[in-house]
Motif scaffolding. Structure first.
Motif, PDB file in Angstrom:
ATOM      1  N   ALA A  41       0.841  -1.205   0.000  1.00 52.21           N
ATOM      2  CA  ALA A  41       0.000   0.000   0.000  1.00 52.21           C
ATOM      3  C   ALA A  41       0.869   1.244   0.000  1.00 52.21           C
ATOM      4  O   ALA A  41       1.861   1.322   0.741  1.00 52.21           O
ATOM      5  CB  ALA A  41      -0.917   0.003   1.228  1.00 52.21           C
ATOM      6  N   ASN A  42       0.500   2.196  -0.849  1.00 49.68           N
ATOM      7  CA  ASN A  42       1.142   3.518  -0.867  1.00 49.68           C
ATOM      8  C   ASN A  42       2.657   3.424  -0.828  1.00 49.68           C
ATOM      9  O   ASN A  42       3.319   4.032   0.012  1.00 49.68           O
ATOM     10  CB  ASN A  42       0.637   4.358   0.323  1.00 49.68           C
ATOM     11  N   SER A  43       3.228   2.678  -1.747  1.00 44.24           N
ATOM     12  CA  SER A  43       4.671   2.458  -1.740  1.00 44.24           C
ATOM     13  C   SER A  43       5.223   2.534  -3.155  1.00 44.24           C
ATOM     14  O   SER A  43       4.487   2.332  -4.138  1.00 44.24           O
ATOM     15  CB  SER A  43       4.995   1.083  -1.134  1.00 44.24           C
ATOM     16  N   LEU A  44       6.492   2.828  -3.259  1.00 44.93           N
ATOM     17  CA  LEU A  44       7.225   2.770  -4.520  1.00 44.93           C
ATOM     18  C   LEU A  44       8.119   1.545  -4.480  1.00 44.93           C
ATOM     19  O   LEU A  44       8.947   1.407  -3.568  1.00 44.93           O
ATOM     20  CB  LEU A  44       8.069   4.025  -4.715  1.00 44.93           C
TER      21      LEU A  44
ATOM     22  N   THR B 194       4.180  -1.067   3.505  1.00 46.25           N
ATOM     23  CA  THR B 194       3.268   0.073   3.620  1.00 46.25           C
ATOM     24  C   THR B 194       4.064   1.367   3.681  1.00 46.25           C
ATOM     25  O   THR B 194       5.045   1.472   4.449  1.00 46.25           O
ATOM     26  CB  THR B 194       2.416  -0.042   4.897  1.00 46.25           C
ATOM     27  N   HIS B 195       3.661   2.342   2.876  1.00 46.48           N
ATOM     28  CA  HIS B 195       4.236   3.683   2.948  1.00 46.48           C
ATOM     29  C   HIS B 195       5.777   3.642   2.946  1.00 46.48           C
ATOM     30  O   HIS B 195       6.457   4.241   3.775  1.00 46.48           O
ATOM     31  CB  HIS B 195       3.743   4.390   4.216  1.00 46.48           C
ATOM     32  N   SER B 196       6.320   2.891   1.980  1.00 45.69           N
ATOM     33  CA  SER B 196       7.766   2.682   1.949  1.00 45.69           C
ATOM     34  C   SER B 196       8.301   2.818   0.533  1.00 45.69           C
ATOM     35  O   SER B 196       7.553   2.749  -0.450  1.00 45.69           O
ATOM     36  CB  SER B 196       8.115   1.294   2.503  1.00 45.69           C
TER      37      SER B 196
ATOM     38  N   THR C  63       7.293  -0.835   7.140  1.00 52.13           N
ATOM     39  CA  THR C  63       6.408   0.327   7.224  1.00 52.13           C
ATOM     40  C   THR C  63       7.231   1.597   7.332  1.00 52.13           C
ATOM     41  O   THR C  63       8.151   1.679   8.156  1.00 52.13           O
ATOM     42  CB  THR C  63       5.492   0.224   8.466  1.00 52.13           C
TER      43      THR C  63
ATOM     44  N   ASP D  80      -0.689   9.201  12.122  1.00 54.40           N
ATOM     45  CA  ASP D  80      -0.013  10.034  11.128  1.00 54.40           C
ATOM     46  C   ASP D  80       1.335   9.414  10.769  1.00 54.40           C
ATOM     47  O   ASP D  80       2.230   9.329  11.615  1.00 54.40           O
ATOM     48  CB  ASP D  80       0.189  11.449  11.684  1.00 54.40           C
TER      49      ASP D  80
END
Length: 397
Positions: free
Chosen positions: A296-299, A311-313, A328, A369
Motif C-alpha cells: 500500500a502507498n509504496s514505490l 506500507t508507505h515505503s 512500514t 499520522d
C-alpha cells in the motif's frame, strides 16, 4: 605478427519466420518477440553467451529482420561491442555468382563460413534464438573436450508425448549418441535435443561443404548434418541439462513460459543475479508481488520479490521482502533482504543488507499520522542484523 583467434565462437540462428506465433510475428522476427515484462526472446541466448565467456556471436537473420537488427545494434547491452569479436548480425547477402536465402539451418552456417574462419576458432557453439533458458555453455564445451567429441548435443528429458515433435536421441552408458531421429512417431528414448550444439569447427566445416553440394539435401542440421555425423561414426555425445528450458515457438508455449515466471519456485531463476539476463532496457528483472503480499502507498523498483507486507515505503531495486516480514515507513536500499518475521519501521536500511528473521528495526508511531514518529533507525550498507536483534529509533548501525 601474432595470429588473432578465438577458441570458441557462437552462431545464433535468429531468422525463423515464427508462423506458429501468428500475429506476434507478422512484422518482426520470432527472437525479437517480447517476453517476461522487459525482455525479448533472444536476450536469453545472448546473455548465456556472455555469462559463459563467449564474446563473439554471429546472429543469422532473415525473416523481418529490421526490429531485431535495431534491437541488437552494436551489442553493447550484452557487453558484445568489441573491436575483435562482439555481436554481428548476418543476413543473407549477394555473391558474385549467385544469391540465396538461407535454405535451412545448415545452409545459414555454410553461407557464413568466411565469418567463422575470420576468428579461426577450434569450436563453434550453435544456438537457436527462440528458447527461454539459462545455461553455462562453457561447462558444455569442457564436456565436449573431455569426451573428445566432434559433435555434442545438449539434451533434456521430455515426456513421450513431447518426444514426437522433437529431435530424439539414444545414448550408451557414457552418453555417446547411438541413434538420432527427428520427430519420431515412436520415440526410442526421451532424450530431446535442445537445439544447442558444440562442434569441432574443422570437422563441421567439411560436412557443411558436402551438404551444400548435395542437391537432395534439405540443408538442415537435424535432418542432414547430424544423421551424416552419426552415419560416418563421428564422436558424438549428449550433454544432459537439468534446468528450465522451453521452446516458445507456439502461442501456448509462449504463454506458459510467461506464466512460469509467476511460479513461487522461480524455475527459471530470473531473479538470480549471479546469472543475469541482459536486455537493451536492462536494469533488473521485473518485480514480483506474490498473492499473499500486501502493498500500500509504496514505490517498488525493478527486480524485487515482495511476499510480505509493505506500507508507505520506498523499496529499491533487487530487494526481497519475505513472507511474514513487515516494512512500514521505511527506505530499503538496493539488494537488501528482509527475512521472515522481521519488522522494519521508520528506518533507512542500506544496500546489500540482510535483516534476519524476527529482527526489529525502529518502531511504529503511536498515532495514525505516518509523518509523526519517534525517530529514524538507520542501518549502514552491507550489514547483517542478527535474528532477534532490536534496533531502536534514532539508533544507527
Amino acid at each position: 605478427m601474432i595470429e588473432r583467434k578465438k577458441e570458441c565462437i557462437a552462431m545464433l540462428l535468429a531468422g525463423g519466420q515464427g508462423s506458429r506465433l501468428y500475429v506476434l510475428t507478422e512484422d518482426t522476427a520470432k527472437p525479437a518477440v517480447p517476453f517476461g515484462g522487459k525482455y525479448r526472446i533472444i536476450d536469453f541466448s545472448l546473455s548465456n553467451c556472455v555469462n559463459s565467456g563467449i564474446d563473439t556471436v554471429g546472429i543469422l537473420t532473415q525473416y523481418q529482420p529490421l526490429e531485431l537488427n535495431d534491437y541488437i545494434g552494436n551489442g553493447q547491452p550484452w557487453d558484445l561491442n568489441r573491436n575483435f569479436g562482439g555481436a554481428h548480425v548476418l543476413p543473407p547477402y549477394t555473391r558474385a555468382k549467385h544469391s540465396d536465402w538461407y535454405k535451412g539451418t545448415a545452409s545459414a552456417i555454410y553461407q557464413n563460413i568466411a565469418f567463422v574462419d575470420r576468428y579461426n576458432p577450434k569450436y563453434v557453439v550453435m544456438l537457436s534464438g527462440d528458447h527461454i533458458y539459462k545455461m553455462d555453455y562453457h561447462k558444455m564445451l569442457e564436456f565436449h573436450k573431455a569426451k573428445g567429441s566432434e559433435c555434442t548435443i545438449a539434451v533434456i528429458d521430455v515426456s513421450p508425448a513431447e518426444a514426437t515433435r522433437m529431435g530424439i536421441m539414444s545414448t550408451d552408458e557414457n552418453m555417446a549418441i547411438t541413434d538420432f531421429e527427428e520427430k519420431p512417431k515412436q520415440p526410442k528414448s526421451c532424450h530431446a535435443s535442445m537445439g544447442v550444439y558444440v562442434f569441432t569447427w574443422d570437422v563441421l566445416k567439411q560436412y557443411l561443404i558436402a551438404d551444400e553440394a548435395d542437391p537432395d539435401s534439405e540443408n538442415d542440421f537435424g535432418k542432414n548434418i547430424i544423421p551424416s555425423f552419426l552415419k560416418d561414426g563421428r564422436a558424438m555425445y549428449a550433454y544432459p541439462f537439468e534446468g528450465y528450458w522451453k521452446d516458445v515457438g507456439t502461442l501456448p508455449s509462449l504463454w506458459e513460459a510467461n506464466m512460469d515466471l509467476l511460479d513461487p519456485a522461480d524455475p527459471l531463476k530470473i531473479h538470480d543475479t549471479s546469472w543475469k539476463i541482459y536486455a537493451r532496457n536492462y536494469a533488473s528483472p521485473s518485480t514480483r508481488i506474490d498473492p499473499a503480499a500486501k502493498v500500500a502507498n509504496s514505490l517498488i523498483a525493478e527486480g524485487c520479490v515482495i511476499r510480505g507486507k509493505v506500507t508507505h515505503s520506498v523499496i529499491y531495486t533487487g530487494c526481497v521482502i519475505e513472507e511474514g516480514a513487515s516494512v512500514t515507513g521505511a527506505v530499503i536500499m538496493p539488494n537488501t533482504i528482509v527475512k521472515k518475521g522481521a519488522d522494519v519501521n521508520y528506518a533507512i536500511v542500506g544496500e546489500r543488507c540482510v535483516i534476519e528473521e524476527n529482527a526489529v528495526i525502529g518502531e511504529k508511531p503511536d498515532g495514525g499520522d505516518p509523518f509523526t514518529h519517534n525517530g529514524i533507525a538507520v542501518v549502514g550498507h552491507r550489514k547483517t542484523i542478527a535474528s532477534g536483534t532490536v534496533i531502536k529509533p534514532n539508533e544507527i548501525v
